[in-house]
Write a protein that holds these residues in place. Structure first.
Motif, mmCIF file in Angstrom:
data_model
loop_
_atom_site.group_PDB
_atom_site.id
_atom_site.type_symbol
_atom_site.label_atom_id
_atom_site.label_comp_id
_atom_site.label_asym_id
_atom_site.label_seq_id
_atom_site.Cartn_x
_atom_site.Cartn_y
_atom_site.Cartn_z
ATOM 1 N N GLY A 185 0.798 -1.223 0.000
ATOM 2 C CA GLY A 185 0.000 0.000 0.000
ATOM 3 C C GLY A 185 0.828 1.270 0.000
ATOM 4 O O GLY A 185 0.443 2.276 -0.591
ATOM 5 N N HIS A 186 2.027 1.225 0.621
ATOM 6 C CA HIS A 186 2.859 2.418 0.697
ATOM 7 C C HIS A 186 3.543 2.753 -0.628
ATOM 8 O O HIS A 186 4.189 3.798 -0.739
ATOM 9 C CB HIS A 186 3.909 2.249 1.795
ATOM 10 N N LEU A 187 3.399 1.888 -1.635
ATOM 11 C CA LEU A 187 3.902 2.249 -2.963
ATOM 12 C C LEU A 187 3.063 3.355 -3.583
ATOM 13 O O LEU A 187 3.483 4.032 -4.513
ATOM 14 C CB LEU A 187 3.894 1.020 -3.889
ATOM 15 N N LYS A 188 1.824 3.497 -3.088
ATOM 16 C CA LYS A 188 0.927 4.568 -3.523
ATOM 17 C C LYS A 188 0.701 4.568 -5.022
ATOM 18 O O LYS A 188 0.692 5.604 -5.675
ATOM 19 C CB LYS A 188 1.437 5.929 -3.060
ATOM 20 N N SER A 189 0.501 3.394 -5.561
ATOM 21 C CA SER A 189 0.130 3.278 -6.968
ATOM 22 C C SER A 189 -1.390 3.216 -7.070
ATOM 23 O O SER A 189 -2.107 3.341 -6.066
ATOM 24 C CB SER A 189 0.759 2.017 -7.575
ATOM 25 N N ARG A 190 -1.899 3.034 -8.268
ATOM 26 C CA ARG A 190 -3.357 2.990 -8.469
ATOM 27 C C ARG A 190 -3.990 1.839 -7.713
ATOM 28 O O ARG A 190 -5.110 1.933 -7.233
ATOM 29 C CB ARG A 190 -3.660 2.875 -9.973
ATOM 30 N N LEU A 191 -3.255 0.737 -7.590
ATOM 31 C CA LEU A 191 -3.722 -0.423 -6.852
ATOM 32 C C LEU A 191 -2.852 -0.638 -5.621
ATOM 33 O O LEU A 191 -1.644 -0.416 -5.663
ATOM 34 C CB LEU A 191 -3.676 -1.685 -7.727
ATOM 35 N N ALA A 192 -3.487 -1.062 -4.531
ATOM 36 C CA ALA A 192 -2.750 -1.510 -3.346
ATOM 37 C C ALA A 192 -2.570 -3.018 -3.502
ATOM 38 O O ALA A 192 -3.517 -3.784 -3.317
ATOM 39 C CB ALA A 192 -3.530 -1.184 -2.081
ATOM 40 N N THR A 193 -1.385 -3.424 -3.887
ATOM 41 C CA THR A 193 -1.113 -4.832 -4.185
ATOM 42 C C THR A 193 -0.239 -5.436 -3.101
ATOM 43 O O THR A 193 0.821 -4.909 -2.769
ATOM 44 C CB THR A 193 -0.416 -4.977 -5.545
ATOM 45 N N ASP A 194 -0.708 -6.549 -2.562
ATOM 46 C CA ASP A 194 0.041 -7.301 -1.559
ATOM 47 C C ASP A 194 0.488 -8.617 -2.183
ATOM 48 O O ASP A 194 -0.223 -9.204 -3.012
ATOM 49 C CB ASP A 194 -0.828 -7.577 -0.331
ATOM 50 N N LEU A 195 1.647 -9.098 -1.768
ATOM 51 C CA LEU A 195 2.221 -10.317 -2.331
ATOM 52 C C LEU A 195 2.328 -11.379 -1.247
ATOM 53 O O LEU A 195 3.006 -11.167 -0.234
ATOM 54 C CB LEU A 195 3.612 -10.040 -2.906
ATOM 55 N N LEU A 196 1.668 -12.509 -1.455
ATOM 56 C CA LEU A 196 1.816 -13.655 -0.567
ATOM 57 C C LEU A 196 2.918 -14.536 -1.146
ATOM 58 O O LEU A 196 2.759 -15.136 -2.213
ATOM 59 C CB LEU A 196 0.511 -14.429 -0.455
ATOM 60 N N VAL A 197 4.047 -14.576 -0.433
ATOM 61 C CA VAL A 197 5.206 -15.329 -0.902
ATOM 62 C C VAL A 197 5.359 -16.569 -0.033
ATOM 63 O O VAL A 197 5.497 -16.474 1.188
ATOM 64 C CB VAL A 197 6.487 -14.479 -0.838
ATOM 65 N N THR A 198 5.298 -17.738 -0.666
ATOM 66 C CA THR A 198 5.478 -19.002 0.033
ATOM 67 C C THR A 198 6.539 -19.819 -0.703
ATOM 68 O O THR A 198 7.055 -19.398 -1.746
ATOM 69 C CB THR A 198 4.168 -19.810 0.098
ATOM 70 N N GLN A 199 6.830 -20.983 -0.180
ATOM 71 C CA GLN A 199 7.796 -21.852 -0.855
ATOM 72 C C GLN A 199 7.243 -22.396 -2.165
ATOM 73 O O GLN A 199 7.996 -22.944 -2.974
ATOM 74 C CB GLN A 199 8.193 -22.984 0.089
ATOM 75 N N ASN A 200 5.934 -22.217 -2.395
ATOM 76 C CA ASN A 200 5.311 -22.676 -3.639
ATOM 77 C C ASN A 200 5.184 -21.589 -4.693
ATOM 78 O O ASN A 200 4.729 -21.863 -5.811
ATOM 79 C CB ASN A 200 3.930 -23.252 -3.345
ATOM 80 N N GLY A 201 5.569 -20.360 -4.342
ATOM 81 C CA GLY A 201 5.473 -19.292 -5.330
ATOM 82 C C GLY A 201 4.929 -18.006 -4.749
ATOM 83 O O GLY A 201 4.920 -17.805 -3.530
ATOM 84 N N ILE A 202 4.452 -17.114 -5.617
ATOM 85 C CA ILE A 202 3.988 -15.784 -5.229
ATOM 86 C C ILE A 202 2.575 -15.570 -5.774
ATOM 87 O O ILE A 202 2.305 -15.825 -6.950
ATOM 88 C CB ILE A 202 4.920 -14.689 -5.762
ATOM 89 N N GLU A 203 1.683 -15.078 -4.916
ATOM 90 C CA GLU A 203 0.305 -14.787 -5.308
ATOM 91 C C GLU A 203 0.017 -13.322 -5.011
ATOM 92 O O GLU A 203 0.376 -12.814 -3.947
ATOM 93 C CB GLU A 203 -0.655 -15.688 -4.531
ATOM 94 N N ASP A 204 -0.624 -12.637 -5.964
ATOM 95 C CA ASP A 204 -0.952 -11.217 -5.811
ATOM 96 C C ASP A 204 -2.375 -11.044 -5.303
ATOM 97 O O ASP A 204 -3.297 -11.762 -5.727
ATOM 98 C CB ASP A 204 -0.829 -10.484 -7.147
#
Length: 269
Positions: A185-204
């Protein structure tokens, strides 16, 4: 009520966090979130904080042994299904929490919100306590939920965009073995995008960014919502998705009084 004979037994969620007298963050925000999502909240209070959005005036720290006693009693008396940590403040408190959870909470999902700095810029973590997070608490965690500033501290990377966040998150997962939810959220872009990073990959997980909203308590609320969904038996990805929708609704419904800063109750309005 805890003594009710009702057959409805909501999942019990324990928050180990500081007390915020404005009730927009800390244990109070956690309790409102847990209740709104159908859980039964318990608290182990680590600090009393005199604060309102934008200002921290004083912090009174609980004895580490008292924090441990609160945690132990909750597990003795209630079937705790998930734990989240918020403001832990010192190495001594982190160590006390790790010791008691290692003993009595094996197998219980643990969401760690690594509270380091208030939205006002005031420090909420003693020097040296980051090492205790790294060495002792993260290895117990199911999920760690740093905001952008905390991600930069933990990773040592600039993290100026989503690609930078992905690199940092991948490194942290490889280092500590638990999942990380990186809040963008602190990137202050048009979207507040969070990244779930696990050992299986990354989900937005994305939602429209809300302009002009004070961030006080958003991290507390988000992590409490995830812990509540994990307590219900949801998988990590589903829990994060539900929590993302909840925090987005809460931010959109934030309350203001006159000319004061936003005092966000972080419940469904």
């Amino acid at each position: 009520m805890s003594g009710s004979a009702s057959t409805i037994k909501p999942p019990v969620v324990l928050t180990i966090a500081g007390s915020d007298n404005s009730c927009g963050a800390g244990a109070q925000a956690d309790l409102k979130t847990i209740t709104a999502l159908g859980g039964y909240g318990q608290t182990a209070v680590t600090c009393l904080v005199a604060e309102v959005p934008g200002r921290v005036e004083a912090i009174q720290v609980a004895r580490p042994g008292l924090v441990s006693q609160q945690v132990r009693l909750s597990f003795d008396a209630f079937p705790v299904k998930a734990v989240k940590t918020g403001m832990l403040f010192s190495t001594a408190i982190i160590s006390a929490v790790v010791d008691v959870l290692s003993e009595i909470a094996r197998g219980v999902p643990l969401v760690v919100d690594p509270v380091m700095v208030a939205s006002s810029g005031d420090s909420l973590l003693k020097p040296g306590a980051i090492t205790a997070y790294r060495k002792r608490l993260f290895p117990l965690a199911t999920l760690v939920t740093p905001n952008l500033d905390e991600l930069r501290i933990l990773s040592g990377m600039a993290c100026r965009d989503l690609d930078g966040m992905r690199k940092a998150g991948t490194m942290l997962v490889e280092t500590y073995g638990c999942a990380f939810l990186l809040k963008g959220g602190h990137l202050k872009s048009r979207l507040a995008t969070d990244l779930l990073v696990t050992q299986n990959g990354i989900e937005d997980f994305s939602a429209p960014f809300c302009q002009g909203i004070d961030a006080h308590g958003t991290g507390c609320t988000y992590s409490a919502a995830i812990a509540t969904e994990l307590a219900k038996g949801k998988g990590l990805s589903e829990a994060v998705g539900i929590a993302k929708r909840y925090i987005t609704t809460a931010i959109q419904g934030s309350l203001r009084w006159g000319s004061t800063t936003a005092l966000d109750h972080r419940v469904s309005l």
